[in-house]
Enzyme design. Structure first.
Site, PDB file in Angstrom:
ATOM      1  N   HIS A  89       0.828  -1.209   0.000  1.00 36.17           N
ATOM      2  CA  HIS A  89       0.000   0.000   0.000  1.00 36.17           C
ATOM      3  C   HIS A  89       0.863   1.261   0.000  1.00 36.17           C
ATOM      4  O   HIS A  89       0.701   2.136  -0.855  1.00 36.17           O
ATOM      5  CB  HIS A  89      -0.908  -0.013   1.233  1.00 36.17           C
ATOM      6  N   GLU A  90       1.762   1.356   0.955  1.00 34.08           N
ATOM      7  CA  GLU A  90       2.592   2.552   1.045  1.00 34.08           C
ATOM      8  C   GLU A  90       3.531   2.669  -0.153  1.00 34.08           C
ATOM      9  O   GLU A  90       3.860   3.774  -0.588  1.00 34.08           O
ATOM     10  CB  GLU A  90       3.381   2.558   2.356  1.00 34.08           C
ATOM     11  N   HIS A 113       1.742   4.442  -2.884  1.00 32.92           N
ATOM     12  CA  HIS A 113       1.859   5.892  -2.709  1.00 32.92           C
ATOM     13  C   HIS A 113       3.234   6.368  -3.175  1.00 32.92           C
ATOM     14  O   HIS A 113       3.360   7.413  -3.833  1.00 32.92           O
ATOM     15  CB  HIS A 113       1.689   6.264  -1.236  1.00 32.92           C
ATOM     16  N   HIS A 124       3.484   6.753  -6.795  1.00 35.03           N
ATOM     17  CA  HIS A 124       2.776   7.957  -7.221  1.00 35.03           C
ATOM     18  C   HIS A 124       3.693   9.177  -7.104  1.00 35.03           C
ATOM     19  O   HIS A 124       3.681  10.068  -7.972  1.00 35.03           O
ATOM     20  CB  HIS A 124       1.529   8.134  -6.350  1.00 35.03           C
TER      21      HIS A 124
END
Length: 707
Positions: free
Chosen positions: A500-501, A504, A507
């Site tokens: 998940h991180e 990010h 991104h």
């Protein structure tokens, strides 16, 4: 959590950047030897952590404020013809020194704090807030920006320039530029109090959480606990000078597995009560009054600006647009989840009775009996996964996924300056060696780190003089460290947290825009979780697990039979998971849709909501008010719903990869070009449509959660 998901409210006011600044070689009278203000001659211009002292920050932040104010004055006093470049772009490029300093300061405050940093934060919060207001309430500056805004149709701007202009103009309006003089005074006072109160909330929570420890002396009380958890507890006790004992803390990696596996119901209740009453014990770290103060101040500020409530103010700039749309989604999912939750509770109740326990299911029973049911129903013990999920293997797994999807290469750079010895540093490049960015990984829990997991940055990507400036990205987690007998072993939930991180981080790393305020994760809150949550899907794919999930002792790949059990149990306990999350989201909305000041106790406020929802007493919201960092010290106020909103997007988006191939080059390239590289340069729904070819379909989410 993104963070842009940093846990200090002032970070929502200051963009992070560590670029060289035009005045940084000036000899400052109060900081000539301050490394924060010097040219950073480190590799890739990363922060020189080994040279920075706590005492440097106050002076540097003050000089950064002064520097930006001079830049603002230059814009206002310019005699040149008013243009997009000398007004909007000049404003965009102001404050680079302050941004560079503040990014280091607030990241350290969250990930490696101490008394000196906290004292500086409290002292500087009202000063930084005043500086922010001095900019956005500057009538002369706003007049210039307004003139450009009104002439936008004649300027022939490209898409990114139009977006920058629109967001700049709106940011001034949303920060009080159209208020009357007396209203601006109130606005300033509210902002200063919000900054201080939010800081205090986070400091209180950290201190209160650190103050608790469950000390166990009798090994019989450890019955049911996994070996690695007992070893970690023994190591924690030893570190505290308590030989031949075991210490469990309120860190997620300690308390949650204790609640899952400890057979001693009394001890489960003891640690649960401490967990759910963090910063809610009527002591000096109590956050109840701060919660009410923050909620009321936000309402007052929103109403000053002409909005009905804080949620209306926030959601105007999100994909949801208004509270009604958020409630429609949450209410629909709530009703679907309750059917499953009720059945799950009944199953647990039967086991309680079989164990001779009378009364209803309690919150400290749920996780324990869920594990029993999981094992009985699917022959699956979640703890059996951990030997295959060592942190080094999981880290390599997510690197490999990024390589297969986007061609990225990861090279360790141990010589880079670090702010803590546990941090590792990495260079991220394209296949041809082109620099993409620098990545910091800070995985382990410690007492001076805020709880949770988040991605942040020390420098945003942007383009300067036609050159792409590579970002400096950081991932921060709170996993248990390795023991003498084993490396750090993760649960599957913690494994998905890494993915998940890292989503990010991608991104931020792959951003390819011109302007830093539009880069990477600078997108609406309910869109920002798409890149993070979609990457979670790869963690559960059998072919991917086979590649990275290897036994830490033997090196053998995870057995196919164990993967199949994981797959079959994937929607198990989703009633609970969905309900506790939705309850927290609805609590967020309840606080921030108020149109009158809250004048009751936090616990009473929560109780009214849970009664209205008819929430079973066996489940509480994922975060209760006094430790809801996302809301009260993390920038997610009126935005916690974003995770489920983005899950609609990621569930639908992942269908494209499932149809075309997990690592289909064309699909991956489309996601990179249309989502990851674009940042906030276009409307998120348009970006999604460009990738997917249609608007998101919620059916994939319902199927994913088994609802």
């Amino acid at each position: 959590m993104n963070t842009n998901f940093r846990s200090i409210i002032i970070l929502t006011l200051i963009a992070a950047s560590t670029l060289s600044c035009k005045r940084e070689n000036t000899a400052y009278s109060s900081g000539e030897n301050n490394p924060l203000m010097a040219t950073w001659e480190t590799p890739f211009e990363v922060p020189p952590f080994d040279e920075i002292d706590n005492k440097n920050f106050e002076t540097a932040l003050s000089e950064g404020i002064k520097d930006q104010q001079e830049e603002i004055d230059d814009i206002i006093k310019s005699k040149s013809k008013l243009t997009f470049e000398n007004t909007i772009v000049a404003f965009e490029n102001s404050g680079l020194l302050l941004d560079r300093i503040s990014s280091v300061f607030y990241n350290l405050l969250s990930a490696n704090t101490n008394d000196d940093l906290q004292a500086t934060a409290i002292k500087m919060a009202p000063i930084l807030s005043e500086h922010q207001d001095n900019i956005y309430l500057n009538a002369d500056l706003f007049k210039r920006i307004q003139l450009i805004w009104e002439a936008k149709e004649a300027l022939k701007l490209n898409q990114e320039q139009r977006t920058l202009l629109e967001k700049t103009y709106k940011k001034f309006v949303r920060n009080g530029a159209l208020l009357q003089t007396e209203e601006q005074k109130d606005f300033r006072a509210i902002n200063q109090q919000l900054a201080l109160t939010s800081l205090q909330f986070g400091d209180n929570l950290l201190a209160d959480s650190n103050a608790y420890a469950l000390e166990v002396s009798d090994k019989k009380d450890l019955a049911g606990l996994p070996q690695d958890l007992m070893e970690a507890a023994a190591a924690e006790a030893k570190a505290r000078g308590k030989e031949n004992k075991w210490v469990f803390t309120l860190n997620h990696g300690s308390v949650i597995p204790f609640l899952q596996y400890a057979e001693n119901r009394t001890l489960r209740k003891t640690i649960w009560e401490a967990y759910q009453h963090r910063a809610n014990q009527d002591n000096k770290y109590d956050n109840k009054k701060l919660v009410i103060e923050l909620a009321n101040l936000r309402m007052q500020r929103a109403q000053l600006l002409g909005y009905k409530n804080h949620a209306s103010y926030v959601l105007e700039e999100n994909m949801a647009k208004n509270p009604e749309t958020v409630y429609q989604l949450l209410d629909k999912l709530w009703n679907a989840a309750q059917v499953k939750t009720n059945q799950e509770e009944q199953d647990i109740q039967k086991l309680l009775h079989q164990d001779g326990i009378t009364g209803n299911v309690q919150p400290y029973d749920w996780r324990f009996y869920t594990e029993k049911i999981r094992k009985s129903r699917f022959d699956f013990d979640e703890n059996a996964l951990k030997p295959y999920l060592s942190l080094p293997q999981v880290q390599q797994g997510v690197f490999d996924v990024a390589t297969k999807l986007y061609g990225l290469q990861f090279t360790a750079l141990p010589e880079l300056p670090k702010y803590h010895k546990d941090v590792t540093t990495w260079q991220v490049t394209e296949k041809d060696g082109t620099l993409v960015g620098i990545l910091y990984l800070d995985f382990f829990a410690r007492s001076n780190k805020k709880g949770g997991a988040w991605m942040t940055s020390f420098r945003k990507q942007q383009t300067r003089d036609g050159k792409r400036i590579a970002p400096i990205i950081s991932i921060v987690c709170n996993f248990s460290k390795s023991t003498d007998n084993a490396p750090a072993l993760l649960t599957f939930e913690e494994t998905t947290t890494v993915f998940h991180e890292f989503g990010h981080a991608l991104h931020g790393l792959l951003s390819n825009v011109n302007y830093r305020s539009l880069a990477g994760t600078n997108v609406p809150r309910d869109f920002v979780e798409l890149p993070s949550q979609i990457l979670e899907n790869w963690a559960a794919q059998p072919s991917v697990l086979k590649q990275f999930a290897k036994h830490y002792k033997t090196g053998e790949s995870i057995p196919t039979a164990l993967i199949e059990k994981l797959q079959k149990a994937q929607t198990f306990n989703q009633g609970f998971a969905t309900t506790e999350y939705l309850a927290a989201s609805l609590l967020d909305m309840k606080y921030h849709t108020q149109t009158q000041e809250i004048d009751e106790d936090v616990n009473a406020f929560e109780s009214k909501l849970t009664q209205q929802l008819k929430l079973t007493n066996a489940i509480i919201p994922r975060y209760r008010s006094t430790y809801f960092m996302h809301l009260f010290a993390g920038g997610y106020a009126s935005g916690y719903y974003s995770y489920i909103w983005s899950e609609v997007l990621d569930s639908d988006a992942f269908e494209a990869f499932k149809s075309n191939g997990l690592f289909d080059a064309k699909t991956a390239q489309s996601f990179r070009k249309n989502i990851l590289e674009k940042g906030g340069t276009e409307d998120p729904l348009k970006l999604y449509f460009n990738f997917r070819g249609h608007e998101p379909n919620p059916k994939a989410l319902l199927a994913k959660r088994g609802l």
